[in-house]
Design a protein around this motif. Structure first.
Motif, short mmCIF file in Angstrom:
data_model
loop_
_atom_site.label_atom_id
_atom_site.label_comp_id
_atom_site.label_asym_id
_atom_site.label_seq_id
_atom_site.Cartn_x
_atom_site.Cartn_y
_atom_site.Cartn_z
N ARG A 159 -24.14 -18.94 43.23
CA ARG A 159 -23.00 -19.46 44.03
C ARG A 159 -22.48 -20.68 43.08
O ARG A 159 -22.90 -21.44 42.55
N SER A 160 -20.99 -20.62 43.32
CA SER A 160 -20.27 -21.85 42.63
C SER A 160 -19.04 -21.98 43.46
O SER A 160 -18.73 -21.15 44.35
N ARG A 161 -18.29 -23.04 43.25
CA ARG A 161 -17.11 -23.20 44.19
C ARG A 161 -15.88 -22.54 43.44
O ARG A 161 -14.94 -22.71 44.12
N ASN B 179 -16.34 -19.32 41.54
CA ASN B 179 -16.58 -17.97 41.39
C ASN B 179 -16.00 -17.01 42.29
O ASN B 179 -15.34 -17.66 43.61
N TRP B 180 -15.77 -15.79 42.25
CA TRP B 180 -15.09 -14.98 43.07
C TRP B 180 -15.92 -14.20 44.00
O TRP B 180 -15.87 -12.93 44.16
N GLY B 181 -17.03 -14.75 44.45
CA GLY B 181 -18.26 -14.05 45.17
C GLY B 181 -19.25 -13.60 44.61
O GLY B 181 -20.17 -12.69 45.32
N ASP C 112 -20.23 -18.96 35.64
CA ASP C 112 -21.47 -19.67 36.12
C ASP C 112 -22.58 -19.87 35.45
O ASP C 112 -23.32 -20.86 35.39
N LEU D 270 -10.92 -14.85 48.57
CA LEU D 270 -11.83 -15.55 47.87
C LEU D 270 -12.82 -16.44 48.51
O LEU D 270 -14.00 -16.41 48.46
N GLU D 271 -12.19 -17.01 49.57
CA GLU D 271 -12.92 -18.03 50.33
C GLU D 271 -14.05 -17.30 51.30
O GLU D 271 -15.27 -17.67 51.15
N ARG E 295 -16.93 -15.93 48.54
CA ARG E 295 -17.66 -17.12 48.29
C ARG E 295 -18.72 -17.30 49.41
O ARG E 295 -20.05 -17.73 49.17
N LYS F 15 -27.64 -13.67 47.88
CA LYS F 15 -27.36 -14.81 46.97
C LYS F 15 -28.28 -16.08 47.18
O LYS F 15 -28.96 -16.15 48.18
N ASP G 11 -24.77 -23.87 45.86
CA ASP G 11 -23.78 -23.85 44.79
C ASP G 11 -24.39 -24.70 43.46
O ASP G 11 -25.22 -25.51 43.56
#
Length: 724
Positions: free
Chosen positions: A189-191, A193-195, A201, A276-277, A280, A698, A702
């Protein structure tokens, strides 16, 4: 039907008679199983005349040809067996060596001067097998040996010369013991990336781990999957192991993204921002959602690249053209495959993969597939472009790791096989036996055995192709990494073949040319400066145990399996040339293991063959918890909590076990990121398909959050000190 003929053909085609199971019991394979495997190999075992013809063909290849297709050596000198008939004995062998560098060497040798290793009658003809020794020094590489007898037709043999062992980095040769973290890239996970975890990452992870002293980042297989069907997500069921999974592309990091107004405008749209939100925030990767969004933007970027770079012949266009030229026909065919797959999914609604296409397109060299490529050049080019971008981003990540001082950098994973309907099998249908699947016999992790839905390669076809397919596979995988893990390394020696329609318990082992494959591995390892780790868990044949140290392959050691004399192995008792880890992607997380949640999960999924076996595993687990605490006390690492086997898991216990492993004499130690975070759910449950969301879960934090956590920093600092 003559049973003796079937048994003889099975033996000549490499099918074993028996094996020792994980309990040490000798199990014999049935005639029915052998017949099923021979059918998968293309042999007609139901017609006696056809059976005899198949047997004669195999014997002709083995005994009638003057030269073997391949000969190997781990030194400058090489020798191999030649077949000479009675009337040819005494004739001169006229030979020539075409060196890899273009040089040539010639010679003449009397066959009578070659030592005899066997003689006998084959199909009514007397044959003597003789040992030919090439009395010249050859450098490591691929050389061509050409020879004829008495003016007869010339035959060729590929000579493969390798260094004595696989490559080791200078830091390891100098005595350093390295550690790293192992991740399934898609789980990150990151703030931004696109899911799905991506190559951006990966760079963030490298910067964090590099600052902590890690020597490598371990990754799941990054092989190409099925862009037309993103839900086919298992990294161990690749469309092609020669190419990369393009869903790992970090879209905003592509140079074209900054130049393409249409793409940036679309990503800035409120509807896309909401998508995107959502992607993620999900705890499971939504592969379809990720693919829909990424391919929408990537299509815009490819068009922009065509308009601004290819049309103008820019430096970036030249870089793309160079990549396409370097990867040659295989890249063109793989891109053609992906374009065809998308086309038929969209127009016919069929399942992904060439097996579902109209018949005329199933021939990789057929007119229909070629015509499609001519009629849809931009569609084919799109997938070549994606491979180029993925290759660039992965190579940049490895360059960053090396720049930050990691002696290995990226530690990749090579899956044991490919999906039956993917581009790898489409491009090489002669090698794969689609009437069988590979798997594993029953073992403690999968008590019903395993069928992996992956077709085996026929060892006879590998030999006929002179190992070219294996050579290119290893080369294509090593190009990106400083170390490579071979999933199920026993496949170099033997594979568990399960005939179509049969249970995994009804399979049998088929043998492969182990030393030839390991010679290729040693050569490519040296040429690519890539250390090799062999995943040798499960039932490991003696031939493999002996060959691994001989060829310099590192073992794969899992702390939870490392038991001896009724206790866990002490750190100083671990084998040196190995990568050690507490758990793996096919096992429960450490927390789940300690708390027995994996046993509950397997019970819910009905994975225990019997109540007795389940009860035995419950008892064994309770004993393991006692032994783990005892092993930690022996090293003065025992945690305050848990102090007894019945107490719950704690982060202190995880840290103690990681320190226990860090003290081990193994050269490499890998920490699973899930165990650092104290996660419960596994990423994969062997023996399941749709019953559990494999390859989707996942991590729970993050990267940006993990990198600033004081508790993780303290753990990693302790591990780094223990390794030093």
């Amino acid at each position: 039907m003559d049973t003796a003929l079937i048994e003889k053909l099975a033996n000549l085609r490499g099918i074993a008679d028996a094996y020792h199971d994980y309990r040490g019991e000798l199990k014999f394979f049935s005639l029915q199983t052998k017949k099923g495997i021979l059918r998968a190999m293309g042999c007609d075992v139901d017609d006696e005349s056809e059976l005899a013809a198949s047997l004669a063909q195999v014997e002709a290849v083995r005994w009638r040809k003057l030269l073997p297709p391949v000969a190997t050596s781990r030194g400058a000198r090489i020798g191999f067996d030649i077949n000479v008939s009675a009337r040819e004995l005494g004739d001169s062998l006229v030979w020539r060596v075409h060196w890899e560098n273009g040089s040539r060497s010639n010679g003449v040798t009397a066959t009578a001067d070659c030592a005899e290793v066997w003689r006998g009658e084959v199909a009514g003809s007397w044959i003597t097998r003789r040992r030919f020794e090439l009395m010249i020094d050859l450098p490591p590489g691929y050389h061509e040996f050409e020879a004829s007898l008495a003016g007869g037709a010339a035959e060729r043999c590929l000579l493969i010369i390798s260094p004595p062992t696989c490559y080791e980095p200078a830091a390891i040769v100098a005595g350093r013991r390295l550690w790293g973290v192992a991740v399934q890239l898609y789980t990150l996970r990151s703030r931004v990336n696109w899911g799905i975890g991506d190559f951006g990452d990966l760079e963030r992870l490298i910067r964090w781990m590099g600052s902590c002293g890690a020597g490598f980042i371990g990754l799941n297989p990054l092989h190409a999957l099925a862009p037309a069907d993103p839900a086919r997500s298992s990294p161990y069921s690749a469309s092609s192991r020669h190419f990369l999974n393009v869903l790992y592309i970090a879209v905003p990091a592509i140079p074209e993204f900054q130049e393409c107004a249409a793409a940036r405008h679309r990503v800035a749209d409120l509807e896309v921002a909401r998508r995107l939100e959502r992607l993620r925030a999900l705890d499971l990767v939504d592969y379809r959602g990720v693919a829909d969004l990424k391919f929408e933007i990537l299509t815009l970027l490819h068009q922009d690249f065509r308009d601004k770079h290819l049309a103008a012949g820019s430096e970036r266009a030249r870089s793309f053209s160079s990549f396409v030229a370097q990867r040659g026909t295989p890249l063109q065919l793989h891109a053609r495959f992906d374009a065809l797959d998308r086309h038929f999914r969209a127009t016919l609604g069929c399942a992904s993969g060439w097996i579902s296409w109209p018949p005329e397109f199933r021939d990789v060299n057929g007119a229909a597939a070629a015509r499609f490529a001519l009629e849809h050049p931009a569609d084919v080019e799109f997938y070549a472009y994606l491979q180029w971008v993925a290759h660039e981003q992965l190579m940049n990540a490895q360059a960053l790791a090396r720049e930050l001082g990691m002696p290995i950098g990226l530690y990749g994973d090579y899956a044991v096989g490919a999906n039956p309907s993917g581009s790898e099998t489409w491009m090489d249908q002669a090698s794969y036996s689609l009437g069988a699947e590979i798997g594993a016999p029953p073992d403690p992790l999968a008590l019903r055995g395993q069928g992996w839905g992956i077709p085996p390669q026929d060892p006879a076809a590998l030999q006929a192709q002179r190992l070219r397919g294996f050579i290119s596979l290893i080369r294509d995988n090593m190009r990106h990494y400083g170390a490579l893990r071979l999933d199920h390394v026993m496949s170099l020696c033997r594979l568990w073949w399960v005939p179509g329609g049969c249970s995994p318990t009804e399979g049998a082992y088929v043998y492969y040319p182990l030393h030839q494959l390991l010679t290729v591995l040693s050569l490519e390892s040296a040429r690519n400066s890539c250390l090799v780790v062999g995943e040798d868990l499960g039932v490991v044949p003696d031939e493999m145990r002996q060959a691994m140290p001989e060829f310099g392959l590192y073992h794969y050691k899992v702390l939870l399996f490392e038991k001896m004399d009724g206790r866990f192995r002490r750190p100083d008792e671990f084998v040196k040339r190995a990568l050690a880890t507490v758990t793996t992607h096919d096992m429960p997380t450490l927390r789940s293991y300690w708390e027995g949640r994996d046993i509950e999960l397997r019970r819910r999924l009905n994975l225990f063959p019997s109540a007795d076996i389940e009860n035995e595993i419950v008892r064994e687990r309770a004993h393991d918890r006692e032994m783990l605490l005892s092993a930690l006390r022996d090293q003065a690492l025992n945690p305050a909590r848990p102090s007894t086997p019945s107490e719950p898991f704690t982060a202190e216990l995880a840290n103690a076990l990681h320190l226990f492993l860090a003290r081990s004499s193994t050269t490499l130690v890998a920490l699973q990121i899930e165990d650092l975070l104290g996660m419960v759910d596994p990423v994969n449950v062997p023996g399941t398909d749709n019953e559990y969301p494999n390859w989707q879960r996942k991590v729970c934090a993050d990267i940006e959050e993990m990198a600033v956590r004081g508790d993780l920093a303290a753990q990693l600092a302790e591990i780094d000190r223990a390794r030093a």
